[in-house]
Design an enzyme around this catalytic site. Structure first.
Site, short mmCIF file in Angstrom:
data_model
loop_
_atom_site.label_atom_id
_atom_site.label_comp_id
_atom_site.label_asym_id
_atom_site.label_seq_id
_atom_site.Cartn_x
_atom_site.Cartn_y
_atom_site.Cartn_z
N CYS A 1 0.82 -1.21 0.00
CA CYS A 1 0.00 0.00 0.00
C CYS A 1 0.86 1.26 0.00
O CYS A 1 2.06 1.22 0.27
CB CYS A 1 -0.89 0.04 1.25
SG CYS A 1 -1.96 -1.38 1.48
N CYS B 1 -2.82 4.98 2.75
CA CYS B 1 -3.93 4.04 2.59
C CYS B 1 -4.92 4.18 3.75
O CYS B 1 -4.52 4.18 4.93
CB CYS B 1 -3.41 2.60 2.52
SG CYS B 1 -4.71 1.39 2.16
N CYS C 1 -2.49 -2.72 -3.60
CA CYS C 1 -3.79 -2.54 -2.94
C CYS C 1 -4.79 -1.94 -3.93
O CYS C 1 -4.48 -0.99 -4.65
CB CYS C 1 -3.61 -1.61 -1.74
SG CYS C 1 -5.13 -1.19 -0.88
N CYS D 1 -6.04 1.88 -2.03
CA CYS D 1 -5.23 3.11 -2.12
C CYS D 1 -4.55 3.25 -3.47
O CYS D 1 -4.06 4.33 -3.80
CB CYS D 1 -4.20 3.16 -0.99
SG CYS D 1 -2.89 1.91 -1.11
#
Length: 467
Positions: free
Chosen positions: A37, A41, A68, A71
């Site tokens: 991430c 995030c 991810c 994000c």
């Protein structure tokens, strides 16, 4: 700073606070989910025992983590640490962003940098933790992920726009690396495949002074090549047009291209033109403690306008020697109309001439002096022959030295090219009358110039804008 030099405690505090200043500087990988991430995030902060930190997305992917979907690491602004580095790694990363590895492979990339492929791999492994091939593959995948999520381009077009050689290679690489196919991601994103418009978000760090940047570009917009409105910048590019419109938190990029295989280069050049990867807080922290304090407070997030094409900036600098901005704009418009290739469009009717175009063109009768024409031809000859590389492959100091060998190119011209085309954050246009005038008006003595290192290019923009 290499991946192994990341301080765990500092990174974890940044993740816990979702500190936007660190967005793009490192990535957080979670061992329990195998996801990586951005520091911002919004998901619940993982336990520290389940966290690993990586300086580059390619390092996280090489370790078996996938991006991810919440994000979206592909939206991270570039790492300012790489953005301003003129060493081999910094230059290689910028060339990869522009698609150099897609065009000529890692062998071609190493050749442009005048080193062996083995030495390039050794440098990348020591600095980033993975080789240049892995970095190029991650760049392709993240661009593809953004295209699949934000546009309705057919998957075949996405594959080639991202730099993949075939749709089969694209499907296999995404499935092996991310665990899902392009079709599965497209279905999750809910994008209609009938929507073939090409619009992307280019993220940046805040604050971002778009008004001053657009004003700078507007004053220098070349007729037939560029148009700058109150809120957007448009220009003719090879095979189409691009339009950039600053929005809260990002810049909206609208692309109309005949061949989407040039998209990676377009995205990289747009980010460079608008200086989207700068770190405004680091710059303000230095300049705000000097005699420029009032100017920095007045224009937070001021950026240095970059270059769509390095040769174009060099020509602009030569033509603009000792004349007004408006006068240079007029002469450049004539050069583009005479030597630039027609696009067939209205308004944005010509491309900026390549070095070869300029060498073949008749520049008589445009209002240029004979000496200026001779300088332009000498410059075009050296760029066309590869002696001078203005698009990022050569070390900036070497480029400046070679520019100064061109008859008619002095310190001001070379420094202006370094400031805009070479992205040297400490470039200072020596002898610039506008800078002298602004400093005199503000009562700033010349010895203060040294206090503005390593951000003298941004100091110059503050002073020019103050006029």
């Amino acid at each position: 700073m290499s991946a192994v030099e990341l301080d765990f405690d500092s990174c974890y505090r940044a993740v816990t606070a979702r500190d936007a200043r660190f967005d793009g500087r490192f990535y957080t990988a979670v061992t329990s989910t195998r996801i990586y991430c951005r520091p911002v995030c919004p998901a619940r902060t993982p336990a520290s025992r389940n966290v690993r930190f990586y300086r580059h997305a390619a390092s996280a992917e090489a370790a078996g983590f996938r991006p991810c979907k919440r994000c979206r690491p592909e939206l991270s602004p570039g790492d300012p640490g790489w953005n301003h580095r003129g060493d081999l790694i910094g230059r290689a990363l910028r060339l990869i962003d522009e698609g150099a590895a897609d065009d000529g492979g890692i062998t071609g990339l190493a050749r442009r940098l005048h080193i062996t492929e083995r030495h390039l791999h050794r440098l990348f492994t020591a600095e980033i933790g993975v080789g240049p091939l892995a970095v190029a593959r991650t760049k392709r995948l993240l661009l593809a992920k953004q295209l699949l999520t934000e546009t309705g381009l057919p998957i075949t077009d996405v594959a080639f726009a991202s730099g993949f050689g075939s749709v089969r290679q694209f499907n296999t690489t995404m499935k092996d690396t991310y665990g899902f196919t392009p079709g599965e991601l497209r279905a999750t994103a809910g994008r209609a495949s009938t929507d073939t418009s090409l619009t992307l978000r280019l993220h940046r760090r805040e604050p971002y002074d778009s008004a001053t940047l657009l004003g700078f570009l507007r004053a220098r917009a070349i007729p037939g090549l560029e148009h700058v409105g109150e809120e957007s910048y448009s220009r003719a590019v090879r095979g189409g047009t691009v339009t950039l419109t600053p929005r809260p938190g990002h810049v909206r990029l609208e692309v109309d291209l005949d061949d989407t295989r040039n998209l990676a280069r377009v995205v990289a050049r747009c980010r460079r033109l608008l200086d989207l990867d700068a770190d405004p807080e680091a710059i303000a922290a230095v300049l705000g403690e000097t005699s420029l304090e009032a100017l920095v407070a007045k224009r937070p997030g001021l950026r240095v306008p970059g270059a769509w094409d390095g040769f174009e900036i060099a020509v602009r600098a030569v033509v603009g020697q000792q004349i007004s901005v408006a006068g240079a704009r007029t002469l450049l418009g004539r050069i583009v109309a005479r030597a630039g290739r027609p696009t067939g469009g209205e308004g944005l009717s010509h491309l900026f001439p390549t070095p070869g175009d300029l060498l073949e063109a008749d520049l008589d009768g445009l209002g240029l002096t004979g000496r200026r024409v001779a300088t332009l031809r000498a410059l075009a000859t050296r760029v066309a022959g590869g002696d001078i590389d203005l698009d990022g492959a050569q070390e900036p100091s070497k480029v400046v030295a070679r520019l100064l060998e061109v008859p008619g190119v002095g310190p001001w011209t070379a420094s202006y090219v370094a400031l805009r085309a070479l992205r040297d954050p400490d470039a200072w246009p020596e002898g610039d009358l506008g800078l002298r005038r602004a400093m005199a008006c503000l009562g700033i003595p010349e010895e203060h110039i040294e206090r503005w290192r390593p951000w003298r290019a941004y100091a110059a923009l503050h002073l020019w804008s103050s006029e």
